[in-house]
Design an enzyme around this catalytic site. Structure first.
Site, short mmCIF file in Angstrom:
data_model
loop_
_atom_site.label_atom_id
_atom_site.label_comp_id
_atom_site.label_asym_id
_atom_site.label_seq_id
_atom_site.Cartn_x
_atom_site.Cartn_y
_atom_site.Cartn_z
N LYS A 25 22.44 23.78 3.25
CA LYS A 25 21.17 24.10 2.00
C LYS A 25 21.48 25.51 1.56
O LYS A 25 21.74 25.72 0.30
CB LYS A 25 20.02 24.38 2.79
CG LYS A 25 18.94 24.98 1.90
CD LYS A 25 17.51 25.25 2.48
CE LYS A 25 17.43 26.65 3.31
NZ LYS A 25 17.14 27.76 2.70
N ASN A 26 21.99 26.71 2.44
CA ASN A 26 22.26 27.75 2.03
C ASN A 26 23.64 28.00 1.08
O ASN A 26 23.75 29.08 0.37
CB ASN A 26 22.08 28.83 3.09
CG ASN A 26 20.54 28.87 3.71
OD1 ASN A 26 19.74 28.47 2.89
ND2 ASN A 26 20.23 29.54 4.70
N ARG A 96 13.89 31.66 -2.49
CA ARG A 96 14.75 33.12 -2.52
C ARG A 96 16.00 32.97 -3.21
O ARG A 96 16.51 34.00 -4.01
CB ARG A 96 14.96 33.33 -0.94
CG ARG A 96 15.67 34.42 -0.51
CD ARG A 96 15.01 35.74 -0.59
NE ARG A 96 15.80 36.90 -0.26
CZ ARG A 96 15.21 37.98 -0.34
NH1 ARG A 96 14.42 38.55 -0.90
NH2 ARG A 96 16.07 39.19 0.07
N CYS A 120 10.69 32.01 2.19
CA CYS A 120 9.89 32.24 3.30
C CYS A 120 9.33 33.45 3.78
O CYS A 120 10.24 34.45 3.35
CB CYS A 120 10.78 31.62 4.31
SG CYS A 120 10.92 29.84 4.30
N ARG A 125 11.00 41.22 1.96
CA ARG A 125 12.38 41.07 1.78
C ARG A 125 12.93 41.59 0.64
O ARG A 125 12.86 40.87 -0.45
CB ARG A 125 12.60 39.35 1.84
CG ARG A 125 12.04 38.74 3.28
CD ARG A 125 12.16 37.51 3.20
NE ARG A 125 13.53 36.82 3.14
CZ ARG A 125 13.79 35.51 3.04
NH1 ARG A 125 12.78 34.50 2.77
NH2 ARG A 125 15.19 34.87 3.02
N PRO A 126 13.11 42.83 0.63
CA PRO A 126 13.65 43.41 -0.68
C PRO A 126 15.12 42.88 -1.04
O PRO A 126 15.91 42.38 -0.35
CB PRO A 126 13.76 44.67 -0.18
CG PRO A 126 13.78 44.86 1.41
CD PRO A 126 13.50 43.49 1.90
N ASP A 128 17.05 45.26 -2.81
CA ASP A 128 17.64 46.68 -3.17
C ASP A 128 19.27 46.62 -3.26
O ASP A 128 19.72 47.16 -3.81
CB ASP A 128 17.17 47.78 -2.43
CG ASP A 128 17.26 47.59 -1.01
OD1 ASP A 128 16.68 46.80 -0.52
OD2 ASP A 128 17.85 48.30 -0.31
N ASP A 308 17.87 31.94 11.72
CA ASP A 308 17.16 30.48 11.22
C ASP A 308 17.16 29.57 12.57
O ASP A 308 16.62 28.35 12.16
CB ASP A 308 18.00 29.89 10.30
CG ASP A 308 17.85 30.98 9.03
OD1 ASP A 308 16.89 31.69 8.95
OD2 ASP A 308 18.65 30.67 8.01
N ARG A 400 11.84 21.70 2.28
CA ARG A 400 12.69 22.43 1.46
C ARG A 400 14.20 22.46 2.09
O ARG A 400 15.03 22.76 1.43
CB ARG A 400 12.54 23.86 1.83
CG ARG A 400 11.00 24.23 0.79
CD ARG A 400 10.73 25.71 0.93
NE ARG A 400 11.70 26.46 0.42
CZ ARG A 400 11.94 27.80 0.79
NH1 ARG A 400 10.92 28.24 1.37
NH2 ARG A 400 12.89 28.49 0.66
N1 EPU Z 1 17.62 42.89 3.42
C1 EPU Z 1 17.09 44.15 2.61
N2 EPU Z 1 17.73 44.63 1.39
C2 EPU Z 1 18.61 43.59 0.60
C3 EPU Z 1 18.71 42.50 1.13
C4 EPU Z 1 18.55 42.16 2.66
O1 EPU Z 1 16.72 45.12 3.06
O2 EPU Z 1 18.81 43.80 -0.74
C5 EPU Z 1 17.17 42.89 4.58
C6 EPU Z 1 16.14 41.54 4.63
O3 EPU Z 1 14.70 42.16 4.44
C7 EPU Z 1 16.27 41.08 5.93
C8 EPU Z 1 17.98 41.43 6.17
O4 EPU Z 1 18.34 42.22 5.27
O5 EPU Z 1 15.65 41.70 6.88
C9 EPU Z 1 18.60 40.03 5.88
O6 EPU Z 1 18.38 39.48 4.72
P1 EPU Z 1 19.64 38.52 4.07
O7 EPU Z 1 19.92 39.35 2.54
O8 EPU Z 1 21.00 38.30 4.79
O9 EPU Z 1 18.85 37.35 3.84
P2 EPU Z 1 18.93 36.37 2.63
O10 EPU Z 1 19.93 36.51 1.74
O11 EPU Z 1 17.55 36.75 1.98
C10 EPU Z 1 19.51 34.25 3.74
C11 EPU Z 1 19.23 33.01 3.94
C12 EPU Z 1 17.99 32.84 5.00
C13 EPU Z 1 18.50 33.43 6.32
C14 EPU Z 1 19.10 34.97 5.90
C15 EPU Z 1 19.61 35.54 7.37
C16 EPU Z 1 19.60 31.92 1.94
C17 EPU Z 1 19.08 31.18 0.72
N3 EPU Z 1 18.87 32.12 2.72
O12 EPU Z 1 18.35 35.04 3.39
O13 EPU Z 1 17.66 31.34 5.15
O14 EPU Z 1 17.32 33.70 6.97
O15 EPU Z 1 20.20 34.81 4.87
O16 EPU Z 1 20.70 34.67 7.66
O17 EPU Z 1 20.69 31.81 2.11
C18 EPU Z 1 16.39 29.63 5.74
O18 EPU Z 1 17.48 28.98 5.59
O19 EPU Z 1 15.46 29.19 6.55
C19 EPU Z 1 16.53 31.02 5.43
C20 EPU Z 1 15.34 31.62 5.83
#
Ligand code: EPU
Length: 431
Positions: A25-26, A96, A120, A125-126, A128, A308, A400
């Site tokens: 998926k991701n 997301r 989710c 989940r910023p 930034d 995850d 999803r």
């Molecule tokens: N974070 C920040 N600022 C940012 C980006 C992230 O503070 O600009 C923080 C987040 O709040 C979080 C941490 O950094 O606490 C990790 O976030 P990350 O950006 O790595 O995650 P994501 O890209 O939002 C992807 C997956 C998630 C998975 C996470 C961690 C996708 C579409 N989603 O999310 O997948 O949990 O990486 O591995 O790739 C799932 O598949 O169920 C799922 C939630």
């Protein structure tokens, strides 16, 4: 009439047999928007048949792309007809990964207007770090009424240090930088398998991305990318979910079409918990070996134990002998499902980012609700373990990210079915 859907499970049956894992998926939700960067058609193979992928395809279609299913897991996408830099206003807020449209559109035409992403709810989940990357590449960004509006004459490569190894920021910056002028260096980059998959896809389209899978990624911008044929990697988390389901039901399941290396963090913890695991070239067998015993886990960025997989593994530990400690190292709030597990007889106490799991001898079926995708998968596993009947509500979260979950589990001997009920009767049914 509106219908609500739920899974009804009669548990306490071992899962036995073999199951095929779908594409990741991701990776898919990053590769699909990346096709916006290509001139000409892309053919993407091994796409999982899940609602997040359908939504991402619908977004591109709404923007003017042609999207044609060649078979159930292969799609041809041609973005040559996309004339807009605006994402549709209603669709992206549902997921997301829609934020990848920012990087892809900036890379394509230097402009974008994309609604703030959904996804989710694990606390704040910023994005930034994504925005920091685009700004360093030269873009001007405004948040305008819940929408990110960005523009730039020409993206110029630069060095970007991420404050945390964010998967989303790494992907988004790779998308924007692939056609930027000069070299972009992402330091403290995420190393997840889907980062490598996106880099491979970009390179297949003609990009020059090096170092994906390490914490320094170097992207030498190229003026044009071209349509290509690409096969998505197998889904690490879907595979891990079946591994844990097999172990928790004391079953014997061979999980096929996987990359065992991506599963090592899960395999190691299953072995520690007393489970038998055998690795083959592109399959793993998970089987009952010894009674389940307490195991501590701490989630972390890849190659750490994946966040995850945390809800599913916690469910396994709920019936493991002894006291296990589960520490969430990525998100602030990822234990919201624990109340539902405790309704089924689990004994888990949560204090902030730590859960203390006292193993019980069995779980009891109950009506429970998913609060997110992986929490939903965990409740399905709980239902498979439990004595009696479990109903899992809010299954749209689960769909999803899990292709044909009911069919796959039934083929392993589970007693699970999906039931549609007219809205309103659900209350009576559940009480
Ligand atoms: N974070 C920040 N600022 C940012 C980006 C992230 O503070 O600009 C923080 C987040 O709040 C979080 C941490 O950094 O606490 C990790 O976030 P990350 O950006 O790595 O995650 P994501 O890209 O939002 C992807 C997956 C998630 C998975 C996470 C961690 C996708 C579409 N989603 O999310 O997948 O949990 O990486 O591995 O790739 C799932 O598949 O169920 C799922 C939630």
């Amino acid at each position: 009439m509106i219908f609500l859907e739920k899974y009804v499970i009669h548990g306490n049956k071992k899962l036995i047999g073999s199951v095929e894992i779908a594409g990741a998926k991701n990776a898919a939700v990053a590769v699909i928007p990346a096709t916006l960067l290509a001139d000409g058609p892309c053919i993407i193979e091994n796409l999982p048949n899940i609602s997040d992928v359908k939504l991402m395809l619908e977004i591109l279609y709404t923007m003017g792309a042609t999207v044609r299913y060649i078979d159930s897991s292969t799609v041809e996408i041609n973005c040559d007809g996309v004339r807009t830099f605006e994402a549709p206003p209603d669709l992206p807020a549902k997921m997301r990964a829609s934020c990848y449209l920012i990087g892809a559109l900036l890379g394509r035409c230097g402009k974008c207007a994309v609604p703030m992403p959904g996804g989710c709810d694990f606390g704040v989940r910023p994005i930034d770090q994504h925005l920091k990357g685009f700004t360093l590449l030269g873009a001007e960004i405004q948040a305008d009424g819940g929408c990110i509006v960005a523009s730039v004459d020409k993206l110029i490569g630069t060095s970007i240090y991420l404050d945390m190894a964010s998967v989303g920021a790494t992907i988004n910056i790779m998308l924007a930088a692939a056609k930027a002028e000069g070299q972009t260096i992402i330091e403290n980059a995420a190393k997840e398998p889907h980062i490598v998959d996106l880099a491979n896809f970009l390179n297949t389209m003609g990009a020059d991305v090096k170092g994906a899978g390490t914490d320094v990624i170097k992207i030498n911008g190229v003026p044009k990318l071209f349509g290509a044929t690409y096969t998505i990697i197998p889904d690490q988390i879907e595979a891990g979910t079946y591994m844990v389901a097999a172990a928790a039901t004391l079953g014997d399941v061979t999980i096929k079409n996987v990359i065992p290396k991506h599963l090592e963090c899960i395999t190691a913890k299953l072995i520690e918990a007393g489970v038998g695991v055998e690795e083959y070239d592109d399959a793993v067998r998970v089987f009952y070996k010894n009674p389940l015993t307490k195991t501590n886990i701490k989630t972390y960025y890849y190659p750490g134990f994946p966040t995850d997989m945390q809800p599913q593994f916690t469910t396994l530990l709920s019936i493991a002998k002894g006291t296990s400690i589960v520490t969430e190292g990525v998100y602030d709030h990822r234990f919201r499902y624990v109340g539902e597990l405790n309704k089924m007889g689990a004994e888990i106490q949560v204090d902030g980012k730590v859960a203390v799991v006292e193993g019980v001898s069995s779980l009891m079926g109950a009506p429970v609700s998913s609060c997110d995708l992986r929490a939903g998968a965990a409740l399905v596993i709980a239902g498979l373990i439990a004595e009696g009947r479990t109903e899992v509500l809010d299954i749209h979260y689960i769909e999803r990210g899990y292709e044909n979950l009911v069919e796959k589990l039934r083929s392993l001997g589970a007693d699970i079915k999906k039931v549609s009920i007219p809205d309103g009767s659900v209350i009576k049914d559940v009480i």
